[in-house]
Design a protein around this motif. Structure first.
Motif, PDB file in Angstrom:
ATOM      1  N   ALA A  24       0.829  -1.262  -0.187  1.00 43.24           N
ATOM      2  CA  ALA A  24      -0.046   0.441  -0.134  1.00 43.24           C
ATOM      3  C   ALA A  24       0.983   1.208  -0.063  1.00 43.24           C
ATOM      4  CB  ALA A  24      -0.582  -0.164   1.038  1.00 43.24           C
ATOM      5  N   VAL A  25      -0.109   2.533  -0.298  1.00 36.12           N
ATOM      6  CA  VAL A  25       0.830   3.502  -0.115  1.00 36.12           C
ATOM      7  C   VAL A  25      -0.315   4.743   0.253  1.00 36.12           C
ATOM      8  CG1 VAL A  25       1.817   5.448  -1.867  1.00 36.12           C
ATOM      9  CG2 VAL A  25       1.599   3.449  -2.876  1.00 36.12           C
ATOM     10  N   VAL A  26       0.502   5.399   1.308  1.00 33.76           N
ATOM     11  CA  VAL A  26       0.258   6.030   2.642  1.00 33.76           C
ATOM     12  C   VAL A  26       0.869   7.808   2.147  1.00 33.76           C
ATOM     13  CG1 VAL A  26      -0.769   6.858   4.682  1.00 33.76           C
ATOM     14  CG2 VAL A  26      -0.556   4.630   3.613  1.00 33.76           C
ATOM     15  N   GLY A  27       0.180   8.408   1.784  1.00 32.04           N
ATOM     16  CA  GLY A  27       0.731   9.634   1.882  1.00 32.04           C
ATOM     17  C   GLY A  27       0.213  10.404   3.190  1.00 32.04           C
ATOM     18  N   ALA A  28       0.486  11.746   3.719  1.00 32.44           N
ATOM     19  CA  ALA A  28       0.844  12.210   4.633  1.00 32.44           C
ATOM     20  C   ALA A  28       1.614  14.037   5.004  1.00 32.44           C
ATOM     21  CB  ALA A  28       0.904  11.086   5.841  1.00 32.44           C
ATOM     22  N   GLY A  29       0.507  14.760   5.144  1.00 31.45           N
ATOM     23  CA  GLY A  29       1.214  16.485   4.787  1.00 31.45           C
ATOM     24  C   GLY A  29       1.763  16.504   6.171  1.00 31.45           C
ATOM     25  N   TRP A  30       2.849  16.143   6.654  1.00 30.13           N
ATOM     26  CA  TRP A  30       3.136  16.643   7.942  1.00 30.13           C
ATOM     27  C   TRP A  30       3.154  17.981   8.472  1.00 30.13           C
ATOM     28  CZ3 TRP A  30       3.507  14.583  12.294  1.00 30.13           C
ATOM     29  CH2 TRP A  30       3.904  14.592  13.359  1.00 30.13           C
ATOM     30  N   GLY A  31       3.293  18.606   7.436  1.00 31.47           N
ATOM     31  CA  GLY A  31       3.782  19.809   7.437  1.00 31.47           C
ATOM     32  C   GLY A  31       2.284  20.549   7.744  1.00 31.47           C
ATOM     33  N   GLU A  32       1.040  20.346   6.930  1.00 30.47           N
ATOM     34  CA  GLU A  32      -0.579  21.171   6.426  1.00 30.47           C
ATOM     35  C   GLU A  32      -0.877  20.519   8.130  1.00 30.47           C
ATOM     36  OE1 GLU A  32      -4.008  22.247   6.616  1.00 30.47           O
ATOM     37  OE2 GLU A  32      -2.062  22.504   5.280  1.00 30.47           O
ATOM     38  N   ALA A  40       1.444  22.785  20.030  1.00 36.59           N
ATOM     39  CA  ALA A  40       2.936  21.492  21.628  1.00 36.59           C
ATOM     40  C   ALA A  40       2.343  20.153  20.511  1.00 36.59           C
ATOM     41  CB  ALA A  40       1.174  22.008  22.974  1.00 36.59           C
ATOM     42  N   TYR A  41       1.757  19.909  20.206  1.00 39.61           N
ATOM     43  CA  TYR A  41       1.874  18.496  19.022  1.00 39.61           C
ATOM     44  C   TYR A  41       3.554  18.382  18.939  1.00 39.61           C
ATOM     45  CZ  TYR A  41       0.826  13.967  16.727  1.00 39.61           C
ATOM     46  OH  TYR A  41       0.663  12.852  16.585  1.00 39.61           O
ATOM     47  N   GLY A  42       3.551  19.428  17.912  1.00 39.24           N
ATOM     48  CA  GLY A  42       4.499  19.500  16.927  1.00 39.24           C
ATOM     49  C   GLY A  42       5.590  19.391  17.475  1.00 39.24           C
ATOM     50  N   ARG A  43       5.942  19.902  18.955  1.00 34.77           N
ATOM     51  CA  ARG A  43       6.707  19.681  19.524  1.00 34.77           C
ATOM     52  C   ARG A  43       7.469  18.385  20.584  1.00 34.77           C
ATOM     53  NH1 ARG A  43      11.234  20.807  20.164  1.00 34.77           N
ATOM     54  NH2 ARG A  43      10.772  22.931  18.904  1.00 34.77           N
ATOM     55  N   ALA A  48      10.140  13.198  20.122  1.00 38.85           N
ATOM     56  CA  ALA A  48      10.574  11.945  20.384  1.00 38.85           C
ATOM     57  C   ALA A  48      11.010  11.772  19.363  1.00 38.85           C
ATOM     58  CB  ALA A  48       8.555  11.842  20.072  1.00 38.85           C
ATOM     59  N   ILE A  49      11.608  12.646  18.201  1.00 39.51           N
ATOM     60  CA  ILE A  49      12.727  12.571  17.474  1.00 39.51           C
ATOM     61  C   ILE A  49      13.724  11.866  18.113  1.00 39.51           C
ATOM     62  CG2 ILE A  49      13.190  12.647  14.885  1.00 39.51           C
ATOM     63  CD1 ILE A  49      10.172  13.348  13.970  1.00 39.51           C
ATOM     64  N   ALA A  50      14.262  13.521  18.590  1.00 34.57           N
ATOM     65  CA  ALA A  50      15.343  13.826  18.769  1.00 34.57           C
ATOM     66  C   ALA A  50      15.695  12.263  20.101  1.00 34.57           C
ATOM     67  CB  ALA A  50      15.012  15.292  19.221  1.00 34.57           C
ATOM     68  N   ALA A  51      14.391  12.342  20.443  1.00 33.39           N
ATOM     69  CA  ALA A  51      15.510  11.209  21.793  1.00 33.39           C
ATOM     70  C   ALA A  51      15.169  10.126  21.152  1.00 33.39           C
ATOM     71  CB  ALA A  51      14.400  10.614  22.532  1.00 33.39           C
TER      72      ALA A  51
END
Length: 91
Positions: A24-32, A40-43, A48-51
């Motif tokens: 399958a292919v899934v698209g996700a517009g992270w910036g949007e 706060a969710y973005g932070r 989490a990615i930094a950890a």
């Protein structure tokens, strides 16, 4: 996983390959997504990615390291799209 399309044409998916390989292919517009939700969710996601990076679970691909005084050269690599992976400036 493909993250972003920084230049050139956006790749096209050959649907027959999806069917043949049962994928399958899934698209996700992270910036949007970040712009339409709380900051706060973005932070939290960035933390989490930094950890994950800090703990060695994921590692960015660094292909170029330059001293800070060569920042212009680093920007040239990015501007001319000759950079692959991350370009890191070091003190």
């Amino acid at each position: 996983m493909v993250v972003g399309f920084t230049g050139g044409a956006i790749p096209e998916v050959k649907v027959n390959r999806l069917l043949l390989k049962n994928t399958a292919v899934v698209g996700a517009g992270w910036g949007e997504h970040l712009m339409s939700t709380k900051l706060a969710y973005g932070r939290e996601a960035a933390d989490a990615i930094a950890a994950l990076t800090r703990d060695g679970h994921i590692a960015p691909i660094v292909t170029t390291r330059l001293p800070l005084d060569q920042a212009a050269e680093a920007l040239e690599l990015l501007d001319t799209r000759r950079a692959t992976g991350k370009v890191v400036l070091e003190p």
